[in-house]
Design an enzyme around this catalytic site. Structure first.
Site, PDB file in Angstrom:
ATOM      1  N   ASN A 166      34.956 -40.266 -21.499  1.00 21.57           N
ATOM      2  CA  ASN A 166      35.343 -41.107 -20.331  1.00 21.57           C
ATOM      3  C   ASN A 166      36.595 -41.534 -20.490  1.00 21.57           C
ATOM      4  O   ASN A 166      37.393 -42.203 -21.371  1.00 21.57           O
ATOM      5  CB  ASN A 166      34.151 -42.370 -20.279  1.00 21.57           C
ATOM      6  CG  ASN A 166      34.516 -43.099 -18.993  1.00 21.57           C
ATOM      7  OD1 ASN A 166      35.609 -43.389 -18.367  1.00 21.57           O
ATOM      8  ND2 ASN A 166      33.377 -43.037 -18.158  1.00 21.57           N
TER       9      ASN A 166
ATOM     10  N   HIS B 262      34.439 -38.522 -16.733  1.00 20.49           N
ATOM     11  CA  HIS B 262      33.410 -39.052 -17.575  1.00 20.49           C
ATOM     12  C   HIS B 262      33.362 -38.337 -18.760  1.00 20.49           C
ATOM     13  O   HIS B 262      33.928 -37.357 -18.999  1.00 20.49           O
ATOM     14  CB  HIS B 262      32.049 -39.266 -16.667  1.00 20.49           C
ATOM     15  CG  HIS B 262      31.865 -40.339 -15.555  1.00 20.49           C
ATOM     16  ND1 HIS B 262      30.951 -40.322 -14.977  1.00 20.49           N
ATOM     17  CD2 HIS B 262      32.901 -41.095 -15.006  1.00 20.49           C
ATOM     18  CE1 HIS B 262      30.909 -41.268 -14.058  1.00 20.49           C
ATOM     19  NE2 HIS B 262      32.258 -41.909 -14.354  1.00 20.49           N
TER      20      HIS B 262
ATOM     21  N   GLU C 296      31.117 -35.957 -19.827  1.00 22.29           N
ATOM     22  CA  GLU C 296      30.760 -34.528 -19.559  1.00 22.29           C
ATOM     23  C   GLU C 296      31.913 -33.853 -18.805  1.00 22.29           C
ATOM     24  O   GLU C 296      32.300 -32.571 -19.121  1.00 22.29           O
ATOM     25  CB  GLU C 296      29.381 -34.441 -18.670  1.00 22.29           C
ATOM     26  CG  GLU C 296      28.209 -35.020 -19.349  1.00 22.29           C
ATOM     27  CD  GLU C 296      28.144 -36.583 -18.956  1.00 22.29           C
ATOM     28  OE1 GLU C 296      28.775 -37.209 -18.791  1.00 22.29           O
ATOM     29  OE2 GLU C 296      26.842 -37.058 -18.797  1.00 22.29           O
TER      30      GLU C 296
ATOM     31  N   SER D 226      22.784 -40.794 -20.243  1.00 24.47           N
ATOM     32  CA  SER D 226      22.311 -39.994 -19.141  1.00 24.47           C
ATOM     33  C   SER D 226      23.196 -39.828 -18.253  1.00 24.47           C
ATOM     34  O   SER D 226      23.824 -40.655 -17.683  1.00 24.47           O
ATOM     35  CB  SER D 226      21.027 -40.924 -18.773  1.00 24.47           C
ATOM     36  OG  SER D 226      20.374 -40.102 -17.784  1.00 24.47           O
TER      37      SER D 226
ATOM     38  N   CYS E  53      25.278 -39.347 -14.938  1.00 29.11           N
ATOM     39  CA  CYS E  53      25.488 -39.694 -13.433  1.00 29.11           C
ATOM     40  C   CYS E  53      25.467 -38.219 -12.577  1.00 29.11           C
ATOM     41  O   CYS E  53      25.397 -37.299 -13.218  1.00 29.11           O
ATOM     42  CB  CYS E  53      26.818 -40.357 -13.285  1.00 29.11           C
ATOM     43  SG  CYS E  53      28.190 -39.238 -12.867  1.00 29.11           S
TER      44      CYS E  53
ATOM     45  N   CYS F 106      28.270 -35.817 -12.930  1.00 30.75           N
ATOM     46  CA  CYS F 106      28.352 -35.036 -14.279  1.00 30.75           C
ATOM     47  C   CYS F 106      27.024 -34.075 -14.118  1.00 30.75           C
ATOM     48  O   CYS F 106      27.052 -32.972 -14.575  1.00 30.75           O
ATOM     49  CB  CYS F 106      28.352 -35.968 -15.553  1.00 30.75           C
ATOM     50  SG  CYS F 106      29.798 -36.710 -15.707  1.00 30.75           S
TER      51      CYS F 106
END
Lengths: 156, 156
Positions: free
Chosen positions: B45, B56, B58, B83, B85, B88
């Site tokens: 991020n 982010h 990912e 986890s 968002c 992503c």
């Protein structure tokens, strides 16, 4: 009321086309407060120009806007020349942008149903300029276009 | 087999924390071909470090990987410390990455159900280091964290 946003989005798409890139543009327009609607971010797909798999029209407009407070997104409309892919639809959901105006969804249909199912207002303008520019690009550079949506090139 | 990917993802998260940024990291690991699994992209991020609302964990890993052929994504696993968002998750769907390994989903639950509903294999490791790092950050800098997920800060 949607003229400003789509004009800015299309200008970005055309700029990208002129640079040899994927011609998809977007603009984030804030319509909160007392003033006139205001473009807070604009951009275009930069797969070719910046070797980027994540700078699509909508994400480029968000990146151009920089860090915004939650309330700004919640009082904005995202304008995009082409129906948003899952990444861009996901970005719209992440920031709770309540309204998306799409130039066209003939050359590609993205996650409009997902957006609607989560309460986002989705407007499709069926704009002839947007359709023509994208169709021309797909004819000219199908490899780049299919790469942009994670698809193998179609041989048909 | 998931050790390499999560170690790289966590190292990126820790690097971001040490820089004052949101401590979420990710790694894209290719496991096609005949060789060993290979990290083709990694990142973290960068909301704070690059003033970016779209980098982010990912998406930063995808950006770091650059332009890849569709078959590479389709034979890769995305590792992420938290986890994913909606943005992503949408990027994972766009590129048809078939498997996502998540460090933890205690501090935030993203779009795991959407991913599963589209056929993505989702594995949650419930990793103690990932949980502790993220919890510490949320305690220390709640404003940045809630901004990162498009939420107003909670006063409770």
């Amino acid at each position: 009321m949607d003229r400003l946003g789509m004009e800015v989005a299309y200008a970005n798409a055309k700029k990208s086309y002129d640079e040899g890139g994927v011609p998809i543009g977007a603009a984030l327009v804030y319509h909160g407060g007392d003033g006139e609607p205001r473009v807070v971010g604009e951009g275009h797909n930069a797969r070719v120009q910046k070797n980027s798999p994540i700078l699509h029209g909508e994400t480029a407009a968000l990146e151009n806007a920089g860090r915004l407070k939650p309330d700004v997104y919640r009082n904005s409309t995202m304008y995009t020349t082409l129906s948003p892919c899952s990444m861009c639809a996901g970005a719209i959901l992440l920031y709770k942008i309540p309204r998306v105006v799409i130039g066209e969804n003939v050359n590609f249909v993205g996650e409009e149903e997902l957006l609607r199912s989560r309460g986002v207002e989705v407007v499709v303008l069926n704009d002839e300029e947007c359709k023509a520019l994208m169709a021309q690009y797909i004819r000219e550079k199908p490899e780049d276009w299919y790469e942009d949506i994670g698809e193998k090139i179609r041989k048909d």
